[in-house]
Design an enzyme around this catalytic site. Structure first.
Site, PDB file in Angstrom:
ATOM      1  N   GLY A 151      74.168  90.057  29.439  1.00  7.78           N
ATOM      2  CA  GLY A 151      72.864  90.490  29.964  1.00  7.78           C
ATOM      3  C   GLY A 151      72.875  90.766  31.454  1.00  7.78           C
ATOM      4  O   GLY A 151      73.807  91.339  32.017  1.00  7.78           O
ATOM      5  N   ILE A 152      71.813  90.341  32.093  1.00 11.26           N
ATOM      6  CA  ILE A 152      71.612  90.617  33.518  1.00 11.26           C
ATOM      7  C   ILE A 152      72.710  89.944  34.355  1.00 11.26           C
ATOM      8  O   ILE A 152      73.236  90.532  35.301  1.00 11.26           O
ATOM      9  CB  ILE A 152      70.200  90.154  33.936  1.00 11.26           C
ATOM     10  CG1 ILE A 152      69.137  91.008  33.222  1.00 11.26           C
ATOM     11  CG2 ILE A 152      70.018  90.236  35.446  1.00 11.26           C
ATOM     12  CD1 ILE A 152      67.701  90.527  33.398  1.00 11.26           C
ATOM     13  N   ASP A 163      77.826  73.803  31.990  1.00 15.49           N
ATOM     14  CA  ASP A 163      76.385  73.789  31.729  1.00 15.49           C
ATOM     15  C   ASP A 163      75.702  73.447  33.055  1.00 15.49           C
ATOM     16  O   ASP A 163      75.988  72.386  33.637  1.00 15.49           O
ATOM     17  CB  ASP A 163      76.085  72.724  30.656  1.00 15.49           C
ATOM     18  CG  ASP A 163      74.631  72.758  30.223  1.00 15.49           C
ATOM     19  OD1 ASP A 163      73.756  73.019  31.070  1.00 15.49           O
ATOM     20  OD2 ASP A 163      74.373  72.518  29.032  1.00 15.49           O
ATOM     21  N   ALA A 211      71.069  82.049  35.237  1.00 20.03           N
ATOM     22  CA  ALA A 211      71.022  81.464  33.883  1.00 20.03           C
ATOM     23  C   ALA A 211      69.590  81.087  33.541  1.00 20.03           C
ATOM     24  O   ALA A 211      68.855  80.539  34.370  1.00 20.03           O
ATOM     25  CB  ALA A 211      71.918  80.229  33.807  1.00 20.03           C
ATOM     26  N   LEU A 263      53.053  79.161  21.660  1.00 22.67           N
ATOM     27  CA  LEU A 263      51.730  78.902  22.212  1.00 22.67           C
ATOM     28  C   LEU A 263      51.648  77.413  22.568  1.00 22.67           C
ATOM     29  O   LEU A 263      52.255  76.578  21.879  1.00 22.67           O
ATOM     30  CB  LEU A 263      50.652  79.242  21.181  1.00 22.67           C
ATOM     31  CG  LEU A 263      50.547  80.725  20.808  1.00 22.67           C
ATOM     32  CD1 LEU A 263      49.500  80.908  19.709  1.00 22.67           C
ATOM     33  CD2 LEU A 263      50.204  81.571  22.026  1.00 22.67           C
ATOM     34  N   TYR A 303      57.858  78.916  30.357  1.00 26.59           N
ATOM     35  CA  TYR A 303      58.618  79.911  31.137  1.00 26.59           C
ATOM     36  C   TYR A 303      57.845  80.294  32.398  1.00 26.59           C
ATOM     37  O   TYR A 303      58.418  80.391  33.493  1.00 26.59           O
ATOM     38  CB  TYR A 303      58.837  81.122  30.237  1.00 26.59           C
ATOM     39  CG  TYR A 303      59.785  82.179  30.753  1.00 26.59           C
ATOM     40  CD1 TYR A 303      61.162  81.981  30.735  1.00 26.59           C
ATOM     41  CD2 TYR A 303      59.302  83.401  31.227  1.00 26.59           C
ATOM     42  CE1 TYR A 303      62.024  82.976  31.182  1.00 26.59           C
ATOM     43  CE2 TYR A 303      60.148  84.397  31.669  1.00 26.59           C
ATOM     44  CZ  TYR A 303      61.515  84.184  31.643  1.00 26.59           C
ATOM     45  OH  TYR A 303      62.368  85.163  32.084  1.00 26.59           O
TER      46      TYR A 303
HETATM   47  P1  NAI Z   1      70.325  86.235  28.451  1.00 27.98           P
HETATM   48  O1  NAI Z   1      69.783  85.236  27.498  1.00 27.98           O
HETATM   49  O2  NAI Z   1      70.873  87.503  27.911  1.00 27.98           O
HETATM   50  O3  NAI Z   1      71.483  85.549  29.342  1.00 27.98           O
HETATM   51  C1  NAI Z   1      71.326  84.278  29.930  1.00 27.98           C
HETATM   52  C2  NAI Z   1      72.693  83.651  30.112  1.00 27.98           C
HETATM   53  O4  NAI Z   1      72.484  82.349  30.660  1.00 27.98           O
HETATM   54  C3  NAI Z   1      73.446  83.483  28.803  1.00 27.98           C
HETATM   55  O5  NAI Z   1      74.763  83.958  28.912  1.00 27.98           O
HETATM   56  C4  NAI Z   1      73.395  81.988  28.567  1.00 27.98           C
HETATM   57  O6  NAI Z   1      74.528  81.487  27.856  1.00 27.98           O
HETATM   58  C5  NAI Z   1      73.344  81.464  29.996  1.00 27.98           C
HETATM   59  N1  NAI Z   1      72.848  80.098  30.041  1.00 27.98           N
HETATM   60  C6  NAI Z   1      71.753  79.612  29.392  1.00 27.98           C
HETATM   61  N2  NAI Z   1      71.660  78.285  29.610  1.00 27.98           N
HETATM   62  C7  NAI Z   1      72.693  77.934  30.424  1.00 27.98           C
HETATM   63  C8  NAI Z   1      73.124  76.711  30.982  1.00 27.98           C
HETATM   64  N3  NAI Z   1      72.478  75.545  30.737  1.00 27.98           N
HETATM   65  N4  NAI Z   1      74.231  76.704  31.766  1.00 27.98           N
HETATM   66  C9  NAI Z   1      74.907  77.852  32.006  1.00 27.98           C
HETATM   67  N5  NAI Z   1      74.545  79.045  31.477  1.00 27.98           N
HETATM   68  C10 NAI Z   1      73.449  79.087  30.701  1.00 27.98           C
HETATM   69  O7  NAI Z   1      69.175  86.496  29.534  1.00 27.98           O
HETATM   70  P2  NAI Z   1      68.889  87.785  30.435  1.00 27.98           P
HETATM   71  O8  NAI Z   1      67.909  88.634  29.740  1.00 27.98           O
HETATM   72  O9  NAI Z   1      70.156  88.392  30.911  1.00 27.98           O
HETATM   73  O10 NAI Z   1      68.123  87.095  31.672  1.00 27.98           O
HETATM   74  C11 NAI Z   1      68.797  86.622  32.831  1.00 27.98           C
HETATM   75  C12 NAI Z   1      67.772  86.023  33.777  1.00 27.98           C
HETATM   76  O11 NAI Z   1      66.779  86.994  34.082  1.00 27.98           O
HETATM   77  C13 NAI Z   1      67.034  84.819  33.194  1.00 27.98           C
HETATM   78  O12 NAI Z   1      66.797  83.872  34.225  1.00 27.98           O
HETATM   79  C14 NAI Z   1      65.737  85.436  32.697  1.00 27.98           C
HETATM   80  O13 NAI Z   1      64.714  84.466  32.618  1.00 27.98           O
HETATM   81  C15 NAI Z   1      65.489  86.466  33.768  1.00 27.98           C
HETATM   82  N6  NAI Z   1      64.605  87.541  33.324  1.00 27.98           N
HETATM   83  C16 NAI Z   1      64.948  88.409  32.319  1.00 27.98           C
HETATM   84  C17 NAI Z   1      64.086  89.438  31.943  1.00 27.98           C
HETATM   85  C18 NAI Z   1      64.420  90.434  30.871  1.00 27.98           C
HETATM   86  O14 NAI Z   1      63.616  91.346  30.630  1.00 27.98           O
HETATM   87  N7  NAI Z   1      65.557  90.331  30.196  1.00 27.98           N
HETATM   88  C19 NAI Z   1      62.780  89.602  32.610  1.00 27.98           C
HETATM   89  C20 NAI Z   1      62.524  88.649  33.638  1.00 27.98           C
HETATM   90  C21 NAI Z   1      63.412  87.669  33.991  1.00 27.98           C
END
Ligand code: NAI
Length: 455
Positions: free
Chosen positions: A223-224, A266, A294, A301, A361
């Site tokens: 992801g991001i 983690d 991360a 809800l 969140y």
């Molecule tokens: P994603 O779920 O695709 O990736 C998140 C990554 O964090 C995963 O690889 C996961 O294994 C890792 N992770 C989770 N818990 C962890 C832990 N305890 N220790 C180490 N790694 C851990 O999420 P995405 O969409 O890439 O989002 C990245 C960030 O951007 C997050 O903080 C999310 O809340 C934020 N975000 C994303 C949006 C979106 O539209 N996708 C919008 C707004 C914010």
């Protein structure tokens, strides 16, 4: 995760249908494609009110080394289109001072090119001279800009640089922010005023501003986070990617691609920051940049919320960054970080406007914003900055799981009428980590296409 609707309305029957029915017609945004990508796609016009003329001249001169065709009058060849219009309003003292420059800008808008740019440069309403006229004028720029951005079409964006009194228009941070906002790197940043409170430092180069820096990105396996790792590497940094052991294979693949190292960890481990620091120092000789990316979702809800869902989310999304930052600050005070450390944390528009089903969140992401603001003075003492990036709807695995109708509505609810890409978030983060962004501290930069949510 592709946006088939954009393809559909880009030509032929789809375009005709969208025209007839008045449906949104988003365009594919221009994005940075590596060294050689033109900053803008046409001449850049600089306009100002009378009292801001000296600053406007200085800005126009400062843009010349960027290879731009900079103009001070609105004459344009028949078939040409403006790449950008920069509106300098640093001297305004009354709302009526806005009329001449904004009407001049208005006369150019029909000929603003695809993914064109409007950037205002002004002074902050808060903390400036106390006269109500001055404050009204300065605050007026904010309302003007946010409204204008909603009128722009064809991928064009409108953003503002708000320069604290005393920070000159040609300081590295003012110019670095202008260059970022003009460029294709800011494709999904729209309707945003960005406050610059310090001079910052020159970037070593536009293509590799992070040369010699060591960065850590949490949640880098996909992801991001994966895109942040790639973009920081592209911009010259050596990157350590962190993710949970269960994501070890994809983390290794991402970090091989970014020529960095992977650390399976983690982030809720009490010694996470110590282990990250030890890894970065042992493998790469130091640590300069920390990106808290991360995050997890545990939507419900509140009436159906379980303690597990609430507590797990708070633990990962805000408690872990807080604990880690405490350690990073201690390390920084003991000389264990680079001379200009950068912290960037991922917030979300849900943390600004709230979102149904996301009380946990929303609390955590608003917490990220609070944390960032509180850390900014401490990071400044260390010669660095702490900022947050708040993405809106980004096309990722996470958002591809939203039910189709809800997803389609959510991704169109912004001025650019589409979802952003992970690279858009990564570009904003890379900018905030650059030396030129050294004067941007304690800010929340939204990467949301001017989402209707929270405006
Ligand atoms: P994603 O779920 O695709 O990736 C998140 C990554 O964090 C995963 O690889 C996961 O294994 C890792 N992770 C989770 N818990 C962890 C832990 N305890 N220790 C180490 N790694 C851990 O999420 P995405 O969409 O890439 O989002 C990245 C960030 O951007 C997050 O903080 C999310 O809340 C934020 N975000 C994303 C949006 C979106 O539209 N996708 C919008 C707004 C914010």
């Amino acid at each position: 995760m592709s946006d088939k609707y954009i393809d559909f309305v880009s030509g032929g029957f789809g375009k005709t249908l969208a025209d007839r029915l008045g449906l949104p017609k988003p365009v594919t945004l221009r994005r940075h494609a590596g060294p050689g990508t033109p900053l803008v796609t046409g001449p850049v016009l600089v306009v100002s009110d009378e009292s801001s003329r000296t600053d406007a001249d200085a800005v126009a001169r400062a843009m010349l080394p960027w290879g731009l065709d900079v103009r001070r009058d609105t004459h344009l060849a028949e078939d040409a289109r403006w790449g950008a219009v920069v509106v300098v309003l640093t001297g305004i003292t009354h709302p009526r001072d806005l009329a001449a420059p904004v009407l001049e800008l208005g006369s150019t808008l029909r000929r603003l090119g695809r993914s064109g740019r409007v950037v205002t440069i002004s002074r902050p309403a808060v903390g400036g001279p106390p006269a109500p006229e001055v404050t009204a004028a300065r605050n007026g720029v904010d309302g003007f800009l946010r409204s204008l951005a909603k009128e722009l079409r064809s991928g064009a964006t409108g953003n503002g640089i708000v320069l604290a009194d005393g920070v000159g228009v040609v300081t590295p941070s003012a110019l670095g922010t202008l260059r970022f906002l003009l460029s294709a790197r800011s494709a999904f940043v729209d309707g945003q005023p960005l406050l610059v409170t310090g001079p910052g430092a020159e970037d070593p180069s536009w293509d590799h501003p992070l040369q010699g820096r060591v960065a850590v990105v949490t949640g880098a396996a996909r992801g991001i986070g994966a895109e942040i790792a790639r973009v920081l590497h592209r911009d010259g940094a050596t990157v350590v990617g962190v993710d949970v052991p269960a994501a070890g294979d994809s983390l290794a693949a991402v970090m091989n691609g970014a020529r960095g190292t992977a650390l399976q960890l983690d982030i809720t481990a009490p010694d996470a920051a110590e282990r990250i620091h030890a890894h970065a120092v042992a493998r790469h000789g130091g640590l300069d940049i920390v990106v808290h990316n991360a995050g997890i979702l545990r939507d419900k809800l509140l009436a159906n919320m379980t303690p597990d869902r609430w507590n797990d989310l708070i633990a990962v999304n805000i408690a872990a960054p807080l604990t880690m930052n405490r350690t990073f600050v201690e390390l920084g005070r003991a000389g264990g970080l680079g001379p200009a450390p950068r912290l960037v944390a991922l917030a979300s528009t849900s943390g600004i406007a709230g979102n149904r089903g996301q009380t946990n969140y929303g609390a955590a992401k608003a917490g990220i914003i609070g944390m960032t603001r509180a850390l900014a003075p401490t990071l400044a003492e260390l010669g660095g900055t702490a900022n947050a990036v708040a993405p809106g709807f980004i096309e990722t695995e996470m958002t591809s799981r939203i039910p189709p109708v809800t997803r389609e509505v959510a991704r169109r609810l912004n001025s650019l009428q589409q979802g952003g890409l992970p690279v858009d978030v990564a570009e904003a983060i890379a900018f905030l980590c650059s030396p030129a962004a050294g004067g941007v501290n304690g800010q929340v930069l939204r990467v949301c296409g001017q989402s209707m949510v929270g405006q």
